[in-house]
Scaffold this motif. Structure first.
Motif, PDB file in Angstrom:
ATOM      1  N   PHE A 123       0.869  -1.180   0.000  1.00 18.11           N
ATOM      2  CA  PHE A 123       0.000   0.000   0.000  1.00 18.11           C
ATOM      3  C   PHE A 123       0.908   1.232   0.000  1.00 18.11           C
ATOM      4  O   PHE A 123       1.399   1.645   1.044  1.00 18.11           O
ATOM      5  N   HIS A 124       1.130   1.802  -1.181  1.00 15.04           N
ATOM      6  CA  HIS A 124       2.108   2.883  -1.320  1.00 15.04           C
ATOM      7  C   HIS A 124       1.505   4.279  -1.226  1.00 15.04           C
ATOM      8  O   HIS A 124       2.195   5.218  -0.837  1.00 15.04           O
ATOM      9  N   SER A 125       0.259   4.461  -1.668  1.00 17.43           N
ATOM     10  CA  SER A 125      -0.230   5.811  -1.945  1.00 17.43           C
ATOM     11  C   SER A 125      -1.580   6.072  -1.290  1.00 17.43           C
ATOM     12  O   SER A 125      -2.252   5.147  -0.820  1.00 17.43           O
ATOM     13  N   LYS A 126      -1.962   7.338  -1.256  1.00 16.41           N
ATOM     14  CA  LYS A 126      -3.303   7.722  -0.820  1.00 16.41           C
ATOM     15  C   LYS A 126      -4.208   7.715  -2.055  1.00 16.41           C
ATOM     16  O   LYS A 126      -4.439   8.728  -2.696  1.00 16.41           O
ATOM     17  N   TYR A 127      -4.687   6.520  -2.349  1.00 13.03           N
ATOM     18  CA  TYR A 127      -5.379   6.295  -3.631  1.00 13.03           C
ATOM     19  C   TYR A 127      -6.636   7.143  -3.768  1.00 13.03           C
ATOM     20  O   TYR A 127      -6.952   7.612  -4.865  1.00 13.03           O
ATOM     21  N   ARG A 128      -7.353   7.353  -2.687  1.00 13.47           N
ATOM     22  CA  ARG A 128      -8.578   8.160  -2.777  1.00 13.47           C
ATOM     23  C   ARG A 128      -8.250   9.580  -3.233  1.00 13.47           C
ATOM     24  O   ARG A 128      -8.947  10.150  -4.077  1.00 13.47           O
ATOM     25  N   THR A 129      -7.171  10.140  -2.707  1.00  9.18           N
ATOM     26  CA  THR A 129      -6.755  11.483  -3.118  1.00  9.18           C
ATOM     27  C   THR A 129      -6.403  11.506  -4.595  1.00  9.18           C
ATOM     28  O   THR A 129      -6.749  12.450  -5.320  1.00  9.18           O
ATOM     29  N   ASP A 130      -5.693  10.469  -5.056  1.00  7.43           N
ATOM     30  CA  ASP A 130      -5.355  10.377  -6.484  1.00  7.43           C
ATOM     31  C   ASP A 130      -6.618  10.418  -7.341  1.00  7.43           C
ATOM     32  O   ASP A 130      -6.690  11.134  -8.345  1.00  7.43           O
ATOM     33  N   LEU A 131      -7.629   9.646  -6.948  1.00 16.27           N
ATOM     34  CA  LEU A 131      -8.847   9.529  -7.749  1.00 16.27           C
ATOM     35  C   LEU A 131      -9.670  10.804  -7.701  1.00 16.27           C
ATOM     36  O   LEU A 131     -10.265  11.216  -8.700  1.00 16.27           O
ATOM     37  N   GLU A 132      -9.708  11.448  -6.538  1.00 13.36           N
ATOM     38  CA  GLU A 132     -10.532  12.651  -6.384  1.00 13.36           C
ATOM     39  C   GLU A 132     -10.043  13.802  -7.242  1.00 13.36           C
ATOM     40  O   GLU A 132     -10.797  14.734  -7.517  1.00 13.36           O
ATOM     41  N   HIS A 133      -8.795  13.731  -7.668  1.00 16.67           N
ATOM     42  CA  HIS A 133      -8.252  14.795  -8.522  1.00 16.67           C
ATOM     43  C   HIS A 133      -8.995  14.900  -9.843  1.00 16.67           C
ATOM     44  O   HIS A 133      -9.186  16.003 -10.368  1.00 16.67           O
ATOM     45  N   SER A 134      -9.433  13.761 -10.407  1.00 11.31           N
ATOM     46  CA  SER A 134      -9.964  13.799 -11.764  1.00 11.31           C
ATOM     47  C   SER A 134     -11.307  13.095 -11.949  1.00 11.31           C
ATOM     48  O   SER A 134     -11.816  13.067 -13.065  1.00 11.31           O
ATOM     49  N   LEU A 135     -11.905  12.556 -10.870  1.00  8.17           N
ATOM     50  CA  LEU A 135     -13.133  11.786 -11.033  1.00  8.17           C
ATOM     51  C   LEU A 135     -14.244  12.303 -10.125  1.00  8.17           C
ATOM     52  O   LEU A 135     -13.962  12.825  -9.033  1.00  8.17           O
ATOM     53  N   PRO A 136     -15.510  12.143 -10.525  1.00 12.14           N
ATOM     54  CA  PRO A 136     -16.628  12.519  -9.653  1.00 12.14           C
ATOM     55  C   PRO A 136     -16.714  11.595  -8.447  1.00 12.14           C
ATOM     56  O   PRO A 136     -16.229  10.460  -8.479  1.00 12.14           O
ATOM     57  N   SER A 137     -17.363  12.074  -7.390  1.00  8.87           N
ATOM     58  CA  SER A 137     -17.365  11.346  -6.119  1.00  8.87           C
ATOM     59  C   SER A 137     -17.996   9.958  -6.232  1.00  8.87           C
ATOM     60  O   SER A 137     -17.524   8.999  -5.601  1.00  8.87           O
ATOM     61  N   TRP A 138     -19.066   9.836  -7.046  1.00  4.74           N
ATOM     62  CA  TRP A 138     -19.707   8.526  -7.146  1.00  4.74           C
ATOM     63  C   TRP A 138     -18.771   7.499  -7.767  1.00  4.74           C
ATOM     64  O   TRP A 138     -18.759   6.319  -7.388  1.00  4.74           O
TER      65      TRP A 138
END
Length: 391
Positions: A123-138
């Motif tokens: 587990f290397h990264s804060k994946y949720r933060t990565d995704l929130e940069h470019s994707l909608p919350s759902w």
């Protein structure tokens, strides 16, 4: 397993050179040292137009497309690549180790289940933060569910630093975690040798006597605080301080605009990616302070690399990365504001002896060679394989 076995350690990650980041560097060092130690290895990663050197190990790449918002990263689409699935069924794996939960992670899980071998996931990264940069919350919620399903499917989950457990538990993982640190591939004999190398590096890079050089190495993305650094530099224009950024990322254009707006073109330089490790070593050594105002990173390798070259870091209070920092002993802590960051640099400019003391503390407490790390990794691999065979 012994070195004469025909089995392979499989390393999986969604990025590999020419993409350069901390996780890529980790995978590179895993495969490098495993090969040197006599173990068969392979790397499984998305296809890239540039084929990296892979002497001593096999490289399996699968169909991918560029990610417009995160260049030079690419997103792998193994579903449309039948050849990679065949490889995952036929390459004689002893163990697969995924450093990413996305497309390469799915392939690692497939290989592990098809061949009945253990799966290790780091587990290397804060994946949720990565995704929130470019994707909608759902969409973030749906993908994060898949991410956690992946980790829950692994036979063992590793984290690179103890405090990363906070993030993993926040995401909902309830299983056992094992701390396996990352290493560094920049080595110096002792602190006197570091000081000599720092002096030579400052001359090579044209750092004037009395001038303070600040450095950032990593992805140029807002999550890492790159704009905060430029804002802090605007507050330091009365001091002979210059800032070097090394790397690339989606925020480069915004950074350039901010530099021009503040009139900092002569004091702040964006060098782009430096893949020559010896030249990068010089930049690490020439710097007085390494600036890393990131709440995003878990266990940044760059902080340890800077430490090896006698350059202490300025880290944010309360960040995951700050776990290994004792303020004034092996680094420095600041609040997440341009004023606090600038005040910290200003104070240290006036107290060079404090910087030297922290540099010595950082070089002795934050550095561990990759060879030492990989000795531990191989022992853990063998224990996992043996335990898996008994289950």
């Amino acid at each position: 397993m012994n070195r004469t076995d025909n089995k392979i350690y499989g390393l999986f990650n969604d990025s590999f050179p020419p993409v350069l980041d901390g996780v890529t560097l980790t995978v590179q060092n895993y495969v490098h040292w495993l090969s040197i130690m006599g173990y068969r290895t392979c790397v499984v990663t998305p296809w890239n137009p540039v084929t990296p050197s892979h002497e001593g190990f096999d490289l399996y790449r699968y169909f991918s497309l560029s990610i417009a918002s995160r260049k030079p990263y690419r997103y792998g689409y193994p579903k449309v690549d039948p050849f990679i699935w065949h490889k995952m069924r036929t390459v004689p794996f002893a163990l697969v180790h995924s450093h990413c939960p996305f497309s390469s992670g799915r392939l690692a899980l497939y290989a592990a289940r098809k061949q009945r071998v253990p799966l290790v996931a780091t587990f290397h990264s804060k994946y949720r933060t990565d995704l929130e940069h470019s994707l909608p919350s759902w969409m973030v919620s749906r993908i994060m569910k898949r991410v956690m399903n992946f980790f829950n499917s692994a036979d063992e989950v590793w984290i690179p630093q103890a405090r990363v457990e906070d993030t993993v538990r926040e995401y909902g993982y309830k299983g056992r975690l094992t701390v396996v640190e990352n290493g560094i591939d920049l080595e110096m004999e002792n602190f006197d040798a570091i000081l000599d190398f720092k002096h030579g590096s400052r001359e090579r890079l044209g750092v004037a006597p009395g001038e303070m050089m600040l450095l950032f190495v990593g992805q140029h993305i807002r999550e890492k605080g790159v704009e905060l650094i430029i804002q802090a530099m605007d507050r330091l224009r009365d001091l002979p301080v210059r800032m070097s950024f090394i790397g690339t990322g989606y925020a480069v254009d915004d950074m350039n605009r901010l530099i021009k707006r503040f009139g900092l073109e002569g004091r702040v330089t964006l060098h782009g990616v430096i893949s020559d490790r010896e030249l990068l070593k010089c930049y690490y050594a020439a710097a007085d302070l390494f600036l890393f105002p990131s709440m995003y990173d878990n266990a940044p390798l760059v902080v340890r690399e800077a430490a090896m070259m006698g350059t202490p870091s300025v880290i944010l209070k309360g960040s995951t990365a700050s776990e290994v920092i004792v303020d004034g002993v092996n680094g420095f802590l600041a609040d997440q504001t341009p004023d606090s960051y600038a005040d910290t640099v200003r104070r240290l400019y006036k107290a060079p002896e404090s910087v030297t003391a922290a540099a010595k503390g950082a070089s002795s407490s934050l550095t561990r060679s990759w060879r030492e790390v990989m000795d531990e990794v191989v022992l853990r691999y063998k224990e996992i394989i043996e335990r898996y065979g008994r289950s």
